[in-house]
Scaffold this active site. Structure first.
Site, PDB file in Angstrom:
ATOM      1  CB  ALA A 107      -0.877   0.014   1.256  1.00  0.00           C
ATOM      2  CE  LYS A 108       5.404   5.058  -0.288  1.00  0.00           C
ATOM      3  NZ  LYS A 108       6.599   4.285   0.068  1.00  0.00           N
TER       4      LYS A 108
END
Ligand code: NAD
Length: 420
Positions: A107-108
């Site tokens: 994720a980011k």
């Protein structure tokens, strides 16, 4: 997918995923799942500036894949942290966590603000508001943020505190925290340490020589670049050039990195470090050094400057610093590139150690953390090489081997869960 210089960051990451997918003859459903993202959240982040007026920033949290464990990835504060950039970084996290074999997905997060222009009070407001806006999709077994460009241990403290106001004290909600709040010894320097560990594997493999005989240029003297510089200097390498957003510096005999850090603390920049000559960020990349470590932004080595690169080894401390076109051109010239998903995976590795320690309410000693980190990255390096050699007929680059190995692991987990 056609290889061009016009690719967006997400297209560039997906280019390497597609190469791995076609080598492995993945089903269309697997390609569709892994070249897209699972969930994307875009939020408004209103905050009051110190002069009293309101600003509205935009923030994102992109969850790419969680077949192997909870989503995991940093939060970046940067004007260029748009949805495409955040998707690219989220996808890189999926491949990175699989490559170093930690039980996380990818994720980011990003908020499109210039962190250098915000006061501490403004940063705290942005952070608490953004944490609230994404709080329904993160969680210690769902999605665990960490620092990235423009954020740090203090940012993680605010997120932990804000999240805890709703659900109670939860150290495991973020990693990269300060040690007194449950951070791990060794986390702050972990990405830089990992850069040096993977660099040393490559130096040995290429037979480049002893540390004292080797010169290094580092673009970016932030968290990752400065720690990589410190640890490499401690091991005897000569750091001859470095830079930040204000410009670069060069000294043929190498810097005393401790003195340089003190200079940065005092003046806010590497520029004007006594005994150094000024150099531009562009010229730094083209210096005649043994090792080049881009540790700032993405896409700094492109078709325009790759012919001028003289280093024999590039260690990608930053995420996607080399465009795919430049990557193949450098590979053809025999330059070894240690890809970002391996070179800068030390941070997420020690983030995993931090999460493990938080879950058990224990603390490991610094030596223990560093030893485990070295072993994990050395193993990942070896596994990429072994994978490349065992697929010699497919003529894959080191980066392609790293992607292929990661894709194989993610697809295996997704298949076992019944997604594919
Ligand atoms: P940071 O904000 O601490 O440092 C960034 C450095 O880059 C600073 O020295 C800054 O002045 C410099 N910089 C910014 N814009 C520049 C420009 N236009 N030209 C030259 N230099 C410029 O960030 P960081 O945490 O050290 O991250 C650096 C890179 O490493 C990023 O690509 C990030 O995604 C990657 N990374 C960081 C971590 C981590 O644990 N912090 C982990 C994996 C990857």
């Amino acid at each position: 997918m056609e290889l061009t210089e016009q690719m967006t960051p997400f297209e560039a990451v997906n280019y390497f995923f597609q190469r791995a997918a076609s080598n492995q003859e993945l089903a269309d459903s697997a390609i569709a799942m892994l070249s897209g993202t699972f969930r994307e959240l875009r939020v408004q982040v209103p905050y009051r500036c110190d002069d009293g007026h309101m600003e509205i920033a935009y923030g994102y949290r992109v969850q790419h894949n969680a077949a192997r464990g909870p989503y995991k990835g940093g939060i970046r504060y940067h004007p260029d942290a748009d949805i495409d950039e955040v998707r690219a970084l989220a996808s890189l996290m999926t491949w990175k966590t699989a490559l170093v074999d930690v039980p996380f997905g990818g994720a980011k997060g990003g908020v499109q603000v210039d962190a250098t222009q915000l006061s501490e009070r403004e940063k705290e407001q942005v952070t608490r508001r953004y944490a609230d806006q994404i709080s329904h999709i993160i969680g210690p077994t769902r999605d665990i943020p960490a620092p990235d460009m423009g954020t740090n241990a203090q940012t993680m403290s605010w997120i932990m505190d804000q999240y805890g106001r709703k659900v109670g004290h939860t150290t495991q909600i973020v990693t990269g925290k300060p040690v007194p709040l449950g951070g791990s010894f060794g986390r702050e320097e972990a990405t830089g340490r990992g850069v040096v560990v993977t660099m040393e594997e490559a130096v040995r493999e290429l037979g480049l020589g002893e540390p004292e005989d080797l010169t290094i240029a580092i673009q970016g003297f932030g968290n990752v670049g400065s720690w990589a510089g410190h640890i490499a200097a401690e091991r005897g390498y000569r750091i001859v050039a470095t830079s930040d957003v204000n410009g670069g510096i060069y000294a043929a005999d190498g810097f005393k990195v401790d003195d340089l850090t003190a200079h940065v603390h005092e003046s806010g920049s590497v520029v004007d470090f006594p005994g150094s000559e000024p150099i531009s960020n562009e010229d730094l990349l083209e210096l005649d050094v043994d090792v080049l470590i881009p540790a700032a932004l993405g896409e700094v080595i492109t078709h325009e400057n790759c012919e001028a690169i003289r280093a024999k080894l590039i260690v990608e401390a930053a995420n996607h610093p080399v465009t795919p076109v430049a990557d193949y051109a450098l590979e053809d010239r025999g330059v070894l590139i240690v890809p970002d998903i391996l070179a800068n995976a030390g941070g997420v590795t020690v983030s995993y150690f931090e999460w493990v320690q938080n879950n058990q309410e224990i603390r490991w000693e610094l030596d223990d953390v560093n030893r485990r980190l070295e072993l994990k990255l050395q193993r990942a390096y070896r596994e990429c090489r072994d994978f490349q050699q065992s697929h010699a007929s497919e003529d894959m680059s080191f980066r392609e081997a790293a992607f292929s190995l990661s894709v194989e692991r993610v697809v295996e987990a997704a298949t076992l869960r019944g997604y594919l």
